[in-house]
Write a protein that holds these residues in place. Sequence first.
Motif, mmCIF file in Angstrom:
data_model
loop_
_atom_site.group_PDB
_atom_site.id
_atom_site.type_symbol
_atom_site.label_atom_id
_atom_site.label_comp_id
_atom_site.label_asym_id
_atom_site.label_seq_id
_atom_site.Cartn_x
_atom_site.Cartn_y
_atom_site.Cartn_z
ATOM 1 N N ARG A 40 0.834 -1.211 0.000
ATOM 2 C CA ARG A 40 0.000 0.000 0.000
ATOM 3 C C ARG A 40 0.870 1.263 0.000
ATOM 4 N NH1 ARG A 40 -5.647 -1.102 -0.453
ATOM 5 N NH2 ARG A 40 -5.691 -3.353 -0.268
ATOM 6 N N LYS A 41 2.051 1.188 0.628
ATOM 7 C CA LYS A 41 2.968 2.338 0.592
ATOM 8 C C LYS A 41 3.537 2.519 -0.813
ATOM 9 C CE LYS A 41 4.597 2.533 5.385
ATOM 10 N NZ LYS A 41 5.755 2.352 6.281
ATOM 11 N N GLU A 56 -1.086 4.549 -1.623
ATOM 12 C CA GLU A 56 -2.331 4.656 -0.858
ATOM 13 C C GLU A 56 -2.081 5.092 0.584
ATOM 14 O OE1 GLU A 56 -5.574 1.693 -1.478
ATOM 15 O OE2 GLU A 56 -3.980 0.635 -2.540
ATOM 16 N N LEU A 57 -0.927 4.714 1.112
ATOM 17 C CA LEU A 57 -0.582 5.081 2.486
ATOM 18 C C LEU A 57 0.728 5.838 2.501
ATOM 19 C CD1 LEU A 57 -1.462 1.817 4.454
ATOM 20 C CD2 LEU A 57 -2.614 4.015 4.617
ATOM 21 N N PRO A 58 0.866 6.834 3.361
ATOM 22 C CA PRO A 58 2.127 7.580 3.456
ATOM 23 C C PRO A 58 3.205 6.740 4.153
ATOM 24 C CG PRO A 58 0.523 8.445 5.023
ATOM 25 C CD PRO A 58 -0.184 7.431 4.199
ATOM 26 N N ILE A 61 -7.577 2.343 5.899
ATOM 27 C CA ILE A 61 -6.604 3.010 5.028
ATOM 28 C C ILE A 61 -6.942 4.495 4.907
ATOM 29 C CG2 ILE A 61 -5.807 3.156 2.630
ATOM 30 C CD1 ILE A 61 -5.932 0.081 2.572
ATOM 31 N N ARG A 62 -8.213 4.821 4.732
ATOM 32 C CA ARG A 62 -8.619 6.217 4.639
ATOM 33 C C ARG A 62 -8.287 6.972 5.932
ATOM 34 N NH1 ARG A 62 -14.206 6.596 4.996
ATOM 35 N NH2 ARG A 62 -14.238 4.933 3.478
ATOM 36 N N ARG A 68 -4.488 7.452 6.188
ATOM 37 C CA ARG A 68 -4.031 8.460 5.231
ATOM 38 C C ARG A 68 -4.357 9.857 5.762
ATOM 39 N NH1 ARG A 68 -5.830 6.466 0.190
ATOM 40 N NH2 ARG A 68 -7.880 7.043 0.891
ATOM 41 N N GLU A 69 -5.541 10.042 6.322
ATOM 42 C CA GLU A 69 -5.922 11.345 6.864
ATOM 43 C C GLU A 69 -5.116 11.694 8.110
ATOM 44 O OE1 GLU A 69 -10.100 11.096 7.551
ATOM 45 O OE2 GLU A 69 -10.586 11.089 5.415
ATOM 46 N N SER A 93 -1.393 12.714 7.053
ATOM 47 C CA SER A 93 -1.225 13.706 5.981
ATOM 48 C C SER A 93 -0.893 15.062 6.543
ATOM 49 C CB SER A 93 -2.480 13.804 5.143
ATOM 50 O OG SER A 93 -2.692 12.600 4.471
#
Length: 152
Positions: free
Chosen positions: A36-37, A41-43, A144-145, A148-149, A152
């Motif tokens: 995912r990185k 999708e993910l930091p 995941i959402r 990510r939030e 960020s």
Amino acid sequence: MPVYIALVVAVIGWGALLAFRWKKAKDFAPELLDARKKSGELPDAVQPGEFTDLYLRAEGPRASTYIYACAAFMTAGLAPLSMLFNAVWAALWTLAGQSPVFEQGTLIHTFSFFLAVMGLAIALLAVAMHRYYTLMPPNLKQVIRNLREAHS
């Protein structure tokens, strides 16, 4: 007795299989995090421990674990619960005048025991499923959402 021993062995085997599934999910989480990185999708700031915990909550075999816990409780509790039921039945039978119709081993006793065990199993599953759906974690997309939030 051999049937009960076979049931205990089956429940132990089921528990081992369930533990293996939890271990597989835990081992898979870092691989999924890396993928995912890489896909963006993910930091990169997301830590493996944080992701693994959230992944296990979202995608671990929770429903199977709840059902297993109920089955293990019913298997382990079958002997003591039947002893308790029979003690209460014998006390009530003695207090009612010891009618031969209600003696232990008769059809009414066996059917009442069946109803009591089934009622307990249904009540236990109802409580477990209520707890499962009340404490249901988010799915993987939401995890995941949220990560990510948060990063960020």
